[in-house]
Design a protein around this motif. Structure first.
Motif, short mmCIF file in Angstrom:
data_model
loop_
_atom_site.label_atom_id
_atom_site.label_comp_id
_atom_site.label_asym_id
_atom_site.label_seq_id
_atom_site.Cartn_x
_atom_site.Cartn_y
_atom_site.Cartn_z
N PHE A 22 4.30 -4.62 -1.09
CA PHE A 22 4.34 -3.28 -0.50
C PHE A 22 2.93 -2.84 -0.06
O PHE A 22 2.78 -2.21 0.98
CB PHE A 22 4.93 -2.26 -1.47
CG PHE A 22 6.42 -2.14 -1.37
CD1 PHE A 22 7.03 -1.67 -0.22
CD2 PHE A 22 7.22 -2.51 -2.43
CE1 PHE A 22 8.41 -1.57 -0.13
CE2 PHE A 22 8.59 -2.42 -2.36
CZ PHE A 22 9.19 -1.95 -1.20
N ALA A 23 1.92 -3.19 -0.84
CA ALA A 23 0.55 -2.85 -0.45
C ALA A 23 0.16 -3.60 0.82
O ALA A 23 -0.48 -3.02 1.71
CB ALA A 23 -0.42 -3.18 -1.59
N LEU A 24 0.56 -4.86 0.92
CA LEU A 24 0.28 -5.62 2.15
C LEU A 24 1.04 -5.03 3.34
O LEU A 24 0.51 -4.97 4.45
CB LEU A 24 0.64 -7.09 1.96
CG LEU A 24 -0.32 -7.90 1.12
CD1 LEU A 24 0.21 -9.32 0.91
CD2 LEU A 24 -1.70 -7.95 1.75
N LEU A 25 2.27 -4.60 3.12
CA LEU A 25 3.04 -3.95 4.17
C LEU A 25 2.32 -2.69 4.65
O LEU A 25 2.21 -2.45 5.85
CB LEU A 25 4.45 -3.61 3.69
CG LEU A 25 5.33 -2.85 4.67
CD1 LEU A 25 5.62 -3.71 5.90
CD2 LEU A 25 6.62 -2.42 4.00
N GLY A 26 1.81 -1.91 3.71
CA GLY A 26 1.03 -0.72 4.08
C GLY A 26 -0.19 -1.08 4.89
O GLY A 26 -0.53 -0.39 5.86
N LEU A 27 -0.84 -2.18 4.54
CA LEU A 27 -2.01 -2.64 5.30
C LEU A 27 -1.61 -3.02 6.72
O LEU A 27 -2.32 -2.73 7.67
CB LEU A 27 -2.66 -3.82 4.57
CG LEU A 27 -3.92 -4.40 5.21
CD1 LEU A 27 -5.03 -3.36 5.21
CD2 LEU A 27 -4.36 -5.64 4.45
N ILE A 78 10.20 7.05 -6.37
CA ILE A 78 10.99 5.92 -5.86
C ILE A 78 10.33 4.60 -6.29
O ILE A 78 11.01 3.65 -6.69
CB ILE A 78 11.15 6.00 -4.33
CG1 ILE A 78 12.07 7.18 -3.99
CG2 ILE A 78 11.71 4.70 -3.76
CD1 ILE A 78 12.11 7.53 -2.51
N GLY A 79 9.01 4.54 -6.23
CA GLY A 79 8.30 3.34 -6.66
C GLY A 79 8.51 3.03 -8.13
O GLY A 79 8.74 1.89 -8.51
N PHE A 119 -6.51 -3.57 -2.86
CA PHE A 119 -5.50 -3.11 -3.82
C PHE A 119 -4.42 -4.17 -3.99
O PHE A 119 -3.99 -4.46 -5.11
CB PHE A 119 -4.91 -1.78 -3.33
CG PHE A 119 -4.05 -1.09 -4.35
CD1 PHE A 119 -4.57 -0.67 -5.56
CD2 PHE A 119 -2.72 -0.84 -4.09
CE1 PHE A 119 -3.79 -0.02 -6.50
CE2 PHE A 119 -1.93 -0.20 -5.01
CZ PHE A 119 -2.46 0.21 -6.22
N ALA A 120 -3.98 -4.77 -2.88
CA ALA A 120 -2.96 -5.82 -2.95
C ALA A 120 -3.48 -7.02 -3.75
O ALA A 120 -2.73 -7.63 -4.52
CB ALA A 120 -2.55 -6.26 -1.55
N ALA A 166 7.52 -7.66 -10.72
CA ALA A 166 7.21 -6.29 -10.29
C ALA A 166 5.82 -6.23 -9.67
O ALA A 166 5.62 -5.56 -8.64
CB ALA A 166 7.32 -5.33 -11.47
N TRP A 167 4.84 -6.91 -10.26
CA TRP A 167 3.50 -6.96 -9.67
C TRP A 167 3.55 -7.57 -8.27
O TRP A 167 2.87 -7.10 -7.36
CB TRP A 167 2.55 -7.77 -10.55
CG TRP A 167 2.10 -7.10 -11.80
CD1 TRP A 167 2.29 -7.54 -13.08
CD2 TRP A 167 1.37 -5.87 -11.94
NE1 TRP A 167 1.75 -6.66 -13.98
CE2 TRP A 167 1.16 -5.63 -13.31
CE3 TRP A 167 0.87 -4.95 -11.02
CZ2 TRP A 167 0.48 -4.52 -13.78
CZ3 TRP A 167 0.19 -3.84 -11.49
CH2 TRP A 167 0.01 -3.63 -12.85
#
Length: 167
Positions: free
Chosen positions: A150-155, A69-70, A2-3, A143-144
């Protein structure tokens, strides 16, 4: 995955078309399917059946709040940064920067043949939409980038998720 799909979209230009947006969108679409079930399972999987309906409602509330929020963050980036990028592009164009001319879709030869100094009102009226479009694209690219981070942080947080024993 996704990231990666998000990061691929952060290189758009004013000339980016459907074909250039297709593959990043396809990658994001496939990847999001793998991002939906695991968090739900982590949140609700270890709960007794009697608690699942209430927990599901709370989970959906938090998911919707996170989405809101996103969206607010994305809007803040896009609409807060567009004016900054537009002013920077305008300054670069007045200075005769050829790369700024190319960024807005202007033939660099037109820039080199123009008189020095601030443009007159007619030229500024002609260039304003081009500058605003390019500034909006630059803001969307930022923004992308933030979404990809944020996707990498989630990972990176995945190893901290653990399976609780079923009660």
């Amino acid at each position: 995955m996704f990231a990666i799909g998000l990061a691929l979209s952060m290189f758009e230009t004013v000339d980016t078309d459907f074909d250039a947006m297709f593959w990043p969108q396809l990658i994001r679409g496939v990847a999001i399917m793998f991002c939906l079930l695991p968090p739900t399972w982590l949140a609700l999987g270890g709960l007794p059946e009697a608690q699942v309906p209430d927990a599901s409602g709370l989970y959906n509330l938090m998911r919707n709040l996170g989405g809101a929020i996103g969206i607010a963050l994305i809007d803040t980036i896009i609409y807060g940064r567009t004016n900054i990028h537009a002013e920077a592009l305008r300054t670069r164009l007045i200075a005769g920067d050829v790369t700024a001319a190319q960024a807005i879709g202007l033939d660099p030869l037109l820039l080199s043949n123009s008189p020095a100094g601030p443009p007159d009102a007619d030229i500024e009226a002609l260039l304003r939409p081009m500058v605003e479009k390019a500034a909006l694209v630059l803001s969307a690219n930022e923004a992308w980038l933030v979404l990809a981070l944020f996707a990498l942080l989630g990972l990176l947080l995945v190893p901290f998720a653990w399976k609780r024993p079923r009660v």
